[in-house]
Motif scaffolding. Sequence first.
Motif, PDB file in Angstrom:
ATOM      1  N   UNK A   1       0.846  -1.186   0.000  1.00  0.00           N
ATOM      2  CA  UNK A   1       0.000   0.000   0.000  1.00  0.00           C
ATOM      3  C   UNK A   1       0.887   1.244   0.000  1.00  0.00           C
ATOM      4  N   UNK A   2       0.380   2.311  -0.617  1.00  0.00           N
ATOM      5  CA  UNK A   2       1.116   3.579  -0.610  1.00  0.00           C
ATOM      6  C   UNK A   2       1.077   4.171   0.797  1.00  0.00           C
ATOM      7  N   UNK A   3       2.114   4.900   1.135  1.00  0.00           N
ATOM      8  CA  UNK A   3       2.152   5.533   2.444  1.00  0.00           C
ATOM      9  C   UNK A   3       1.118   6.634   2.527  1.00  0.00           C
ATOM     10  N   UNK A   4       0.500   6.753   3.678  1.00  0.00           N
ATOM     11  CA  UNK A   4      -0.466   7.809   3.918  1.00  0.00           C
ATOM     12  C   UNK A   4       0.248   8.871   4.732  1.00  0.00           C
ATOM     13  N   UNK A   5       0.412  10.052   4.146  1.00  0.00           N
ATOM     14  CA  UNK A   5       1.116  11.130   4.834  1.00  0.00           C
ATOM     15  C   UNK A   5       0.125  11.919   5.667  1.00  0.00           C
ATOM     16  N   UNK A   6       0.488  12.190   6.888  1.00  0.00           N
ATOM     17  CA  UNK A   6      -0.377  12.948   7.780  1.00  0.00           C
ATOM     18  C   UNK A   6       0.414  14.100   8.348  1.00  0.00           C
ATOM     19  N   UNK A   7      -0.232  15.213   8.491  1.00  0.00           N
ATOM     20  CA  UNK A   7       0.415  16.383   9.065  1.00  0.00           C
ATOM     21  C   UNK A   7       0.119  16.478  10.545  1.00  0.00           C
ATOM     22  N   UNK A   8       0.730  17.461  11.159  1.00  0.00           N
ATOM     23  CA  UNK A   8       0.512  17.675  12.584  1.00  0.00           C
ATOM     24  C   UNK A   8      -0.566  18.701  12.835  1.00  0.00           C
ATOM     25  N   UNK A   9      -1.094  19.323  11.766  1.00  0.00           N
ATOM     26  CA  UNK A   9      -2.158  20.301  11.934  1.00  0.00           C
ATOM     27  C   UNK A   9      -1.647  21.722  11.951  1.00  0.00           C
ATOM     28  N   UNK A  10      -0.392  21.918  12.170  1.00  0.00           N
ATOM     29  CA  UNK A  10       0.177  23.254  12.186  1.00  0.00           C
ATOM     30  C   UNK A  10       0.773  23.572  10.835  1.00  0.00           C
ATOM     31  N   UNK A  11       0.921  24.864  10.588  1.00  0.00           N
ATOM     32  CA  UNK A  11       1.562  25.215   9.324  1.00  0.00           C
ATOM     33  C   UNK A  11       2.995  25.578   9.626  1.00  0.00           C
ATOM     34  N   UNK A  12       3.826  25.264   8.729  1.00  0.00           N
ATOM     35  CA  UNK A  12       5.222  25.603   8.939  1.00  0.00           C
ATOM     36  C   UNK A  12       5.820  26.019   7.613  1.00  0.00           C
ATOM     37  N   UNK A  13       6.763  26.867   7.719  1.00  0.00           N
ATOM     38  CA  UNK A  13       7.504  27.226   6.525  1.00  0.00           C
ATOM     39  C   UNK A  13       8.942  26.941   6.839  1.00  0.00           C
ATOM     40  N   UNK A  14       9.598  26.528   5.873  1.00  0.00           N
ATOM     41  CA  UNK A  14      10.992  26.243   6.157  1.00  0.00           C
ATOM     42  C   UNK A  14      11.652  25.688   4.943  1.00  0.00           C
ATOM     43  N   UNK A  15      12.880  25.813   4.972  1.00  0.00           N
ATOM     44  CA  UNK A  15      13.656  25.332   3.857  1.00  0.00           C
ATOM     45  C   UNK A  15      14.165  23.965   4.182  1.00  0.00           C
TER      46      UNK A  15
END
Length: 96
Positions: free
Chosen positions: A72-86
Amino acid sequence: MRIERMLIVAGVIIGTAACAPVDPGFGEAMRYDAAIQTIDPDPVYPANGAKPGDNGEHAQKATERYRKGTTKALRLEGTGGSSSGGGGGGGPGGLN
């Protein structure tokens, strides 16, 4: 005579320090570490909790998919916060 007195006083000080009482809890850290690493022969699991061997059927299906190459393909989940970063780093080869 003065040197003899100093030697006697030093001997008395060293002698009384050697007779200091030993802490009764001395060595407890080692015994505690050994106790927490001992396997519980009769563990108690929560009613709704996972128990050893609960997901044998899921593991079997996952193994079969792995062997067939149809995982199965990996299911990516976020933490709910937004972040910007390099971030990001160089891969093999580094700078060109």
